[in-house]
Write an enzyme that holds these catalytic residues in place. Sequence first.
Site, PDB file in Angstrom:
ATOM      1  N   SER A  64       0.808  -1.216   0.000  1.00  0.00           N
ATOM      2  CA  SER A  64       0.000   0.000   0.000  1.00  0.00           C
ATOM      3  C   SER A  64       0.846   1.272   0.000  1.00  0.00           C
ATOM      4  CB  SER A  64      -0.961  -0.041   1.190  1.00  0.00           C
ATOM      5  OG  SER A  64      -1.907   0.991   1.115  1.00  0.00           O
ATOM      6  N   ASP A 280      -6.289   2.254  -2.850  1.00  0.00           N
ATOM      7  CA  ASP A 280      -7.503   2.034  -2.052  1.00  0.00           C
ATOM      8  C   ASP A 280      -7.842   3.232  -1.163  1.00  0.00           C
ATOM      9  OD1 ASP A 280      -5.599   1.730  -0.062  1.00  0.00           O
ATOM     10  OD2 ASP A 280      -6.250  -0.268   0.566  1.00  0.00           O
ATOM     11  N   ALA A 371     -10.577   8.933   8.113  1.00  0.00           N
ATOM     12  CA  ALA A 371     -10.106  10.272   7.752  1.00  0.00           C
ATOM     13  C   ALA A 371      -9.014  10.204   6.689  1.00  0.00           C
ATOM     14  CB  ALA A 371      -9.608  10.995   8.999  1.00  0.00           C
ATOM     15  N   PRO A 497      -3.318   2.895  22.318  1.00  0.00           N
ATOM     16  CA  PRO A 497      -2.015   2.280  22.049  1.00  0.00           C
ATOM     17  C   PRO A 497      -1.864   1.949  20.573  1.00  0.00           C
ATOM     18  CG  PRO A 497      -3.507   0.680  23.050  1.00  0.00           C
ATOM     19  CD  PRO A 497      -4.240   1.981  23.019  1.00  0.00           C
ATOM     20  N   SER A 498      -0.646   2.055  20.056  1.00  0.00           N
ATOM     21  CA  SER A 498      -0.367   1.629  18.682  1.00  0.00           C
ATOM     22  C   SER A 498      -0.599   0.127  18.578  1.00  0.00           C
ATOM     23  CB  SER A 498       1.081   1.960  18.328  1.00  0.00           C
ATOM     24  OG  SER A 498       1.511   1.201  17.221  1.00  0.00           O
ATOM     25  N   GLY A 499      -0.966  -0.324  17.398  1.00  0.00           N
ATOM     26  CA  GLY A 499      -1.160  -1.759  17.192  1.00  0.00           C
ATOM     27  C   GLY A 499       0.130  -2.502  16.933  1.00  0.00           C
ATOM     28  N   THR A 500       1.231  -1.766  16.676  1.00  0.00           N
ATOM     29  CA  THR A 500       2.460  -2.437  16.228  1.00  0.00           C
ATOM     30  C   THR A 500       3.704  -2.111  17.037  1.00  0.00           C
ATOM     31  OG1 THR A 500       2.749  -0.642  14.635  1.00  0.00           O
ATOM     32  CG2 THR A 500       1.690  -2.645  13.834  1.00  0.00           C
ATOM     33  N   ARG A 505      -0.743   6.828  20.946  1.00  0.00           N
ATOM     34  CA  ARG A 505      -1.152   7.928  20.057  1.00  0.00           C
ATOM     35  C   ARG A 505      -2.125   8.850  20.801  1.00  0.00           C
ATOM     36  NH1 ARG A 505       0.829   6.363  15.189  1.00  0.00           N
ATOM     37  NH2 ARG A 505       0.999   4.113  14.819  1.00  0.00           N
TER      38      ARG A 505
END
EC number: 5.4.2.3
Length: 542
Positions: A64, A280, A371, A497-500, A505
């Site tokens: 992406s 996308d 967004a 929390p960040s997913g990674t 954030r």
Amino acid sequence: MDLEAVCKRSALHAKPQGLILQYGTAGFRTNAQHLDHIMFRMGLLAVLRSKQTRSTIGVMVTASHNPEEDNGVKLVDPLGEMLAPSWEEHATCLASAEEQDVRQVLAAIVEKEAVDLTQTAFVVIARDTRPSSEKLSQSVIDGVTVLGGQFHDYGLLTTPQLHYMVYCRNSGGRYGQATVEGYCQKLSKAFVDLTNQVSCSGDVKRSVKVDCANGIGALKLREMEHYFSRGLSVLLFNDGTQGRLNHLCGADFVKSQQKPPQGIEMKSGERCCSFDGDADRIVYYYCDADGHFHLIDGDKIATLISSFLKELLLEIGESVNLGVVQTAYANGSSTRYLEEVMKVPVYCTKTGVKHLHHKAQEFDIGVYFEANGHGTALFSEAVEVKIKRLAQELDDGKGKAARTLASIIDLFNQAAGDAISDMLVIEAILALKGLTVQQWDAIYVDLPNRQLKVKVADRRVISTTDAERQAVTPPGLQEAINDLVKKYTLARAFVRPSGTEDIVRVYAEANSQESADRLAYEVSLLVFQLAGGIGERPQPTF
């Protein structure tokens, strides 16, 4: 299942020792050099998923909006949607298994999911334009064939085009033809039917400038433009002939940097849009007479679309359950405008497009956009049938509105967010309503906002509820955020929390940029103090 043959072939796609990757919303993504074993194993998994669902499964090789040296892979489920969560876990286990454990992990998946190994499997594969994509897609094919799966390689496609192909194949052709030509013809016919309604008395032909992020979008838009060229002229920039993929261009760059991409010439009032690398996502923008840059993101796209759908439904006189799905990152002004002015119900989900897509499926008509510009509209089968029947039966103004809505339904890619489809929808609506890009932008004024990141020792310290808008832990954090928010006008703030990675954030908005900046800073200090911040303390940016 010939596990011996699988193990022999797997050894040719050896996993780097100790490499662990997690299958997330975007599938797997990392530097392309580390992905060969994952591609092979996702070929294996796609065959098992196909056997279990007795359907065609898709495998898309793309990363992406990531840099050109990265790549990735994601699986597409039978209705063109993202992979089921339980199978995301299987993907992570299989990708992370050391070589000697692959056989055992495959057997465990077969047992847990009651996969009938005698069932035939069919997998469709596509890739983006990255230099590494062709070789990596061959590794996927290797995985598919060693388990006896049949496949069709579409070659170069946008990600949403592959989602569309999977949906078409599994709907028995009801949704459309599973070919690039079928995709182009379905969307273009709907677009031309819509724009033919617009009087062209002396008007200059409509045109839009498109930044294609030096990605697959340029190739596919060029293939398609002759189908609709009478209704719209598209001027392509960053088309892959010179620059690097996603480098200083594309939807993610424009949205995050709040400035135009390199390589595009903007004149005052011209409509411009950017796709991301796999087409996308889409965002629009323009420059005003003073040269100021204005971004129109996914919130305003959702507002334009849902307002237009609401107007058509009122004209037809049909009572339909229409809803808009957002995340906590949606600007508060968009939510207020939809709920208070347009009287359209708005629902909030956790971040991640799969959450929005699933929520949108609950409505007769569900519109969702993040967004960042990723989104589409979904129409229930009952609504589609009813609108298309009314379009044929009614002659008056109601019939015209029904025919317009029927064409809009065909113009959306309901399998996934699709930059090409969304661009054509937006261009059709602007033409039908006679709106300039400035008038669209002026529907409402965005509240100023600020996003920050705070490094923490362990992101799991923070847990959230209410679609990530309220912090549950650590104790006292949410109460302290609430007290800060009360100090400002039209303000809100949340942390997640960040997913990674081990960061938290922070999002804040208020009635002025200074207030939004100050609130974001104060909340980030709270996170640093109460959630185990590490490194340098947050510094004020105002």
